[in-house]
Scaffold this active site. Structure first.
Site, short mmCIF file in Angstrom:
data_model
loop_
_atom_site.label_atom_id
_atom_site.label_comp_id
_atom_site.label_asym_id
_atom_site.label_seq_id
_atom_site.Cartn_x
_atom_site.Cartn_y
_atom_site.Cartn_z
N HIS A 25 0.85 -1.20 0.00
CA HIS A 25 0.00 0.00 0.00
C HIS A 25 0.89 1.25 0.00
O HIS A 25 0.80 2.11 0.88
CB HIS A 25 -0.93 -0.01 1.21
CG HIS A 25 -2.20 0.74 1.01
ND1 HIS A 25 -2.24 2.10 0.83
CD2 HIS A 25 -3.50 0.32 0.96
CE1 HIS A 25 -3.50 2.49 0.69
NE2 HIS A 25 -4.28 1.43 0.76
N ASP A 55 -10.66 6.54 -6.20
CA ASP A 55 -10.51 5.41 -5.26
C ASP A 55 -11.15 4.24 -5.97
O ASP A 55 -12.24 3.79 -5.62
CB ASP A 55 -11.17 5.70 -3.91
CG ASP A 55 -10.87 4.63 -2.86
OD1 ASP A 55 -10.09 3.70 -3.18
OD2 ASP A 55 -11.40 4.71 -1.75
N GLU A 83 -2.03 0.07 -6.06
CA GLU A 83 -2.03 -1.21 -5.35
C GLU A 83 -2.28 -2.36 -6.32
O GLU A 83 -3.41 -2.54 -6.79
CB GLU A 83 -3.11 -1.19 -4.25
CG GLU A 83 -3.02 0.00 -3.30
CD GLU A 83 -4.33 0.27 -2.60
OE1 GLU A 83 -4.94 -0.67 -2.06
OE2 GLU A 83 -4.78 1.45 -2.61
#
Length: 348
Positions: free
Chosen positions: A180, A251, A314
Site C-alpha cells: 500500500h 478510489d 495497489e
C-alpha cells in the site's frame, strides 16, 4: 553497495527497526520490520541531494496515528474488501470479523498490516535484499489456516525495486497481498496534480456505495478513467469533479493486463512532468487500485497535508474475488504455495 540497520521507534514493547539498502548509484530503499512498511525510495536530485519518491514519515508515530492510511504497509492476507467478511473455498464456508462496517478491509483488524516481521538482509551479486517473514494463524486474524508469508524487497544496481510475495498454508485460506505504497515523485510539489499517469487498462469496476464491486466492468474510453494514453492527473481529477464524483478523486479498481504476459508491459507508468522522474510499475495480477488520497488532512508526513498529496497504486487480484469467481481464484491451498510480484523501474 551497503546495508545499514537502525532503530526507528518502539511499538507494543518491541523495537521498530529500519533496514536501508543502498546501491552503487546512491539510490536506496528503507523497510521497517513492522508491517513491512516501505519507508523510503531515495534517489539523487539535480542539486546534489536526494528525494524520497514515497509518502513517508521520518519517525514511527505517524504510521500508528494515521494507521488507516496503511502508508507503505504490506496488506493481507487479502487486500481490498470482502463483502460481509464471508467467503467460500471449495464449497466450505468461512466467516471472519469485519473491520469496516459490515465488510472486511485489507485483511481485517489484525492482518499482515499489523504484524512484526523477522528480517534478514543480504547481498546477491548486484542486488541487495531485505527478506521479511512472518506466520499468521486463526488466533491472530481469524482466517482459516496457518499462513507462512515471505516478502522480499530487492534493490538492484539498475535502481529497480522488486517486491516478491510468497505464501504457503497448512489449511485452505486466502492470499491476495499488496504493497500500500503512496507515490509523489516531486520533491517540491504539494500534490500529484502535475503527475502524468498511464494505465494498461480498458475497464474499471463498478462499485456500490460500500465500495464493493457489483461484478460489472465499465469501459474507460471517453471518461475520466481513461488512462490508456499519458494523462495529467490534475486534468483527470478536474473532469471527475465535474461529474460530481462524491469521492473527490480516484478510489477505484482498474482491470489491467498482467505484466507477465508475452508483451511484458507495465500496468502503470507514473511521471512527474516537472522533474521528469518516472516509475514503471509491473504486476503479475489483473487489478490495480488507484487512490488519490482524497480529502485527507494528514500531518507529519513528508508532503504537506491536503487532498491529492500522493497516489497509491495497489497491484493485486481484483477485489472481493470470492464473490466474483470471474475475477480470479485467491485461495491458498496446502501443498500449493503461491508467489506474486510487484516491480518498479525508476527513470530520471
Amino acid at each position: 553497495m551497503k546495508i545499514a540497520t537502525e532503530k526507528f521507534g518502539e511499538y507494543r514493547n518491541q523495537d521498530v527497526m529500519k533496514y536501508t539498502l543502498t546501491n552503487d548509484n546512491n539510490v536506496s530503499i528503507s523497510v521497517l520490520n513492522f508491517a513491512g512498511i516501505w519507508q523510503a525510495y531515495m534517489v539523487p536530485n539535480t542539486r546534489g541531494g536526494r528525494v524520497n519518491l514515497l509518502l513517508a514519515a521520518d519517525t514511527f508515530d505517524p504510521y500508528i496515528e494515521h494507521g488507516s492510511l496503511y502508508a507503505g504497509r504490506i496488506v493481507g492476507r487479502v487486500a481490498g474488501r470482502i463483502a460481509g467478511g464471508n467467503f467460500d473455498i471449495d464449497g466450505q464456508s468461512y466467516s471472519v470479523p469485519t473491520n469496516e462496517g459490515d465488510n472486511l478491509l485489507h485483511g481485517g483488524a489484525n492482518g499482515l498490516a499489523q504484524q512484526f516481521y523477522q528480517v534478514e538482509t543480504k547481498q546477491d551479486g548486484d542486488k541487495l535484499q531485505a527478506i521479511l517473514t512472518t506466520s499468521i494463524d486463526t488466533t491472530t486474524d481469524h482466517f482459516p489456516g496457518k499462513e507462512d508469508v515471505k516478502v522480499t524487497y530487492t534493490l538492484a544496481n539498475d535502481n529497480s525495486v522488486t517486491i516478491d510475495f510468497d505464501g504457503q498454508t497448512d489449511a485452505k485460506t486466502l492470499f491476495n497481498p499488496t504493497s500500500h505504497t503512496y507515490w509523489n515523485l516531486s520533491g517540491e510539489a504539494k500534490t500529484i496534480q502535475g503527475h502524468v499517469l498511464t494505465l494498461n487498462s480498458k475497464y474499471h469496476l463498478q462499485l456500490d456505495n460500500e465500495k464493493l464491486p457489483t461484478g460489472k466492468k465499465i469501459l474507460n474510453k471517453n471518461t475520466p478513467y481513461d488512462f490508456r494514453y499519458p494523462t495529467v492527473l490534475g486534468t483527470a481529477l478536474q473532469h471527475l469533479q465535474e461529474e460530481h464524483n462524491p469521492e473527490g478523486g480516484f478510489d477505484d479498481t482498474f482491470v489491467v493486463l498482467p505484466s507477465n504476459r508475452l508483451a511484458h508491459e507495465p500496468v502503470a507508468v507514473l511521471m512527474d512532468a516537472a522533474t521528469g522522474r518516472k516509475i514503471k510499475m509491473y504486476s503479475d495480477r489483473n487489478s490495480l487500485v488507484v487512490y488519490t488520497a482524497n480529502g485527507l488532512k494528514v500531518d507529519d508526513y513528508n508532503r504537506p497535508a491536503g487532498s491529492w498529496f500522493a497516489i497509491a497504486l495497489e497491484g493485486q487480484t481484483l477485489p472481493d474475488a470470492p464473490h466474483h469467481p470471474q475475477f480470479g481464484d485467491i485461495a491458498l491451498r496446502p501443498g500449493h504455495p503461491e508467489h506474486f510480484q510487484l516491480r518498479y523501474e525508476y527513470f530520471a
